[in-house]
Design a protein around this motif. Structure first.
Motif, PDB file in Angstrom:
ATOM      1  N   TYR A   1       1.216  -4.266   3.342  1.00 52.30           N
ATOM      2  CA  TYR A   1      -0.079  -4.310   2.684  1.00 52.30           C
ATOM      3  C   TYR A   1      -1.185  -3.773   3.584  1.00 52.30           C
ATOM      4  CZ  TYR A   1      -4.164  -6.345   0.274  1.00 52.30           C
ATOM      5  OH  TYR A   1      -5.376  -6.541  -0.338  1.00 52.30           O
TER       6      TYR A   1
ATOM      7  N   SER B   1      -3.568   4.882  -2.939  1.00 52.73           N
ATOM      8  CA  SER B   1      -2.295   4.529  -2.320  1.00 52.73           C
ATOM      9  C   SER B   1      -1.156   4.747  -3.307  1.00 52.73           C
ATOM     10  CB  SER B   1      -2.311   3.067  -1.872  1.00 52.73           C
ATOM     11  OG  SER B   1      -2.248   2.200  -3.005  1.00 52.73           O
TER      12      SER B   1
ATOM     13  N   GLN C   1      -8.593  -3.867  -5.239  1.00 51.35           N
ATOM     14  CA  GLN C   1      -8.567  -3.167  -3.953  1.00 51.35           C
ATOM     15  C   GLN C   1      -9.621  -3.733  -2.991  1.00 51.35           C
ATOM     16  OE1 GLN C   1      -8.653   0.909  -6.101  1.00 51.35           O
ATOM     17  NE2 GLN C   1      -7.587   1.340  -4.164  1.00 51.35           N
TER      18      GLN C   1
ATOM     19  N   THR D   1       0.796  -1.231   0.000  1.00 48.51           N
ATOM     20  CA  THR D   1       0.000   0.000   0.000  1.00 48.51           C
ATOM     21  C   THR D   1       0.828   1.282   0.000  1.00 48.51           C
ATOM     22  OG1 THR D   1      -1.862  -1.151   1.030  1.00 48.51           O
ATOM     23  CG2 THR D   1      -1.811   1.254   1.242  1.00 48.51           C
TER      24      THR D   1
ATOM     25  N   THR E   1      -3.920  -3.735  -3.402  1.00 53.52           N
ATOM     26  CA  THR E   1      -3.617  -2.617  -2.521  1.00 53.52           C
ATOM     27  C   THR E   1      -4.879  -2.226  -1.764  1.00 53.52           C
ATOM     28  OG1 THR E   1      -2.511  -0.456  -2.408  1.00 53.52           O
ATOM     29  CG2 THR E   1      -4.128  -0.746  -4.161  1.00 53.52           C
ATOM     30  N   GLN E   2      -4.721  -1.412  -0.717  1.00 50.59           N
ATOM     31  CA  GLN E   2      -5.858  -1.017   0.090  1.00 50.59           C
ATOM     32  C   GLN E   2      -6.781  -0.078  -0.689  1.00 50.59           C
ATOM     33  OE1 GLN E   2      -6.863  -1.682   3.243  1.00 50.59           O
ATOM     34  NE2 GLN E   2      -5.104  -2.210   4.493  1.00 50.59           N
TER      35      GLN E   2
END
Length: 320
Positions: free
Chosen positions: A95, A46, A61, A8, A31-32
């Protein structure tokens, strides 16, 4: 080798960039979700998402990865995406989501984590901050084979990095991020050749790097000067060590233990370029400060704009 990636913040972006530059096929990036940030609290992507979009990498995501959890629909979609990507390995760097068993078991070579400490020291969420706060003189990067525990997996590659007496989390972060990017490429090249040799973590020296809470940033003058100074560096850039003066919360970005005695929180000297405050053990020279909405300034500039009298008592974090 097909390398999926999960990360992230900027620490992870640097590793992803190294993998991309090294020519690895990256069939999926996790990724977040975008988070609100800044004064307007607008949704921000991010650092990893920005890189993935700039380079045309497939992106997901999910809000969670547990198939039986609150975000089961997201988890199911992420599983379908990972299965379709069919990675040989999943590289994980900061992460922010716990990987359930189905993720750990999916890639042929499992999941490799880039961890910013010399495991088993500083397992957990904030290893860089905690190493500086504790006064460690060295840290490093561990490339770890992930298992179901919290940073408990076997070590694959380890490289040490000295911590300078002036290092902040920001400066140490940047060096470790570069080191992590280099080591993960080396680890994958070794894995492709069958050259990785897992080594169990030592049973001695275990410590946990708990997540940094904003409340920790409030300076407690009842602590020794050496300990406060380490916290100032550990909390730079986030959340920033702070204290209250005249009802205003000030950030302290650089400090130095100096000679002096007095009641904790007492201003001992406030003239020229010297702003010295007594602590429980010794005194602390406040070198760089910042008012709300202002910029970082040296103590001399701060005192010219805001003269203080010796003997003034600054409140401790406990309000005494």
């Amino acid at each position: 080798m097909k390398v999926a990636f999960a990360g992230t913040p900027d620490f992870a972006r640097i590793a992803l960039a190294r993998l991309h530059a090294a020519g690895f096929e990256i069939p999926l990036v996790l990724t977040q979700p975008d988070r609100p940030a800044g004064r307007g609290m607008k949704l921000q992507p991010s650092a990893v998402k920005v890189f993935a979009l700039e380079h045309g990498l497939p992106l997901a995501q999910p809000r969670g990865l547990r198939l039986d959890g609150k975000f089961a629909d997201d988890a199911a979609a992420a599983r379908a995406a990972l299965e379709a990507a069919a990675p040989d390995v999943l590289v994980v760097a900061a992460y922010g989501l716990i990987l359930p068993a189905w993720v750990l078991d999916l890639p042929r070579l499992g999941c490799l984590n880039i961890h910013a400490s010399l495991l088993p020291r500083w397992r957990g969420a904030a290893p860089i901050h905690r190493a500086i706060e504790a006064g460690d003189t060295e840290t490093g990067i561990t490339i770890m084979q992930m298992d179901a525990g919290l940073d408990t997996g076997a070590m694959l590659l380890v490289e040490r990095e000295p911590i300078a007496p002036t290092d902040t989390t920001a400066t140490l972060h940047d060096r470790l991020a570069d080191l992590g990017g280099r080591l993960i490429v080396e680890a994958l090249e070794l894995a492709a050749a069958g050259g990785l040799r897992p080594l169990p973590q030592p049973s001695e020296g275990l410590s946990y790097a708990h997540k940094i809470e904003k409340a920790e940033a409030a300076i407690d003058w009842r602590l020794p000067a050496v300990q406060i100074e380490r916290r100032v560096r550990a909390f730079d850039p986030f959340p920033g060590a702070s204290f209250t003066l005249g009802g205003e919360s000030l950030k302290l970005w650089r400090a130095e233990p100096v000679a002096g005695n007095g009641k904790p929180g007492q201003v001992l000297r406030a003239a020229g370029d010297e702003l010295v405050v007594a602590t429980a053990d010794g005194a602390l020279g406040l070198r760089v400060l910042q008012r709300p909405g202002g910029r970082r300034v040296a103590a001399a500039d701060f005192l010219r704009a805001h003269p203080l009298e010796a003997g003034l008592m600054l409140a401790s974090a406990g309000g005494d």
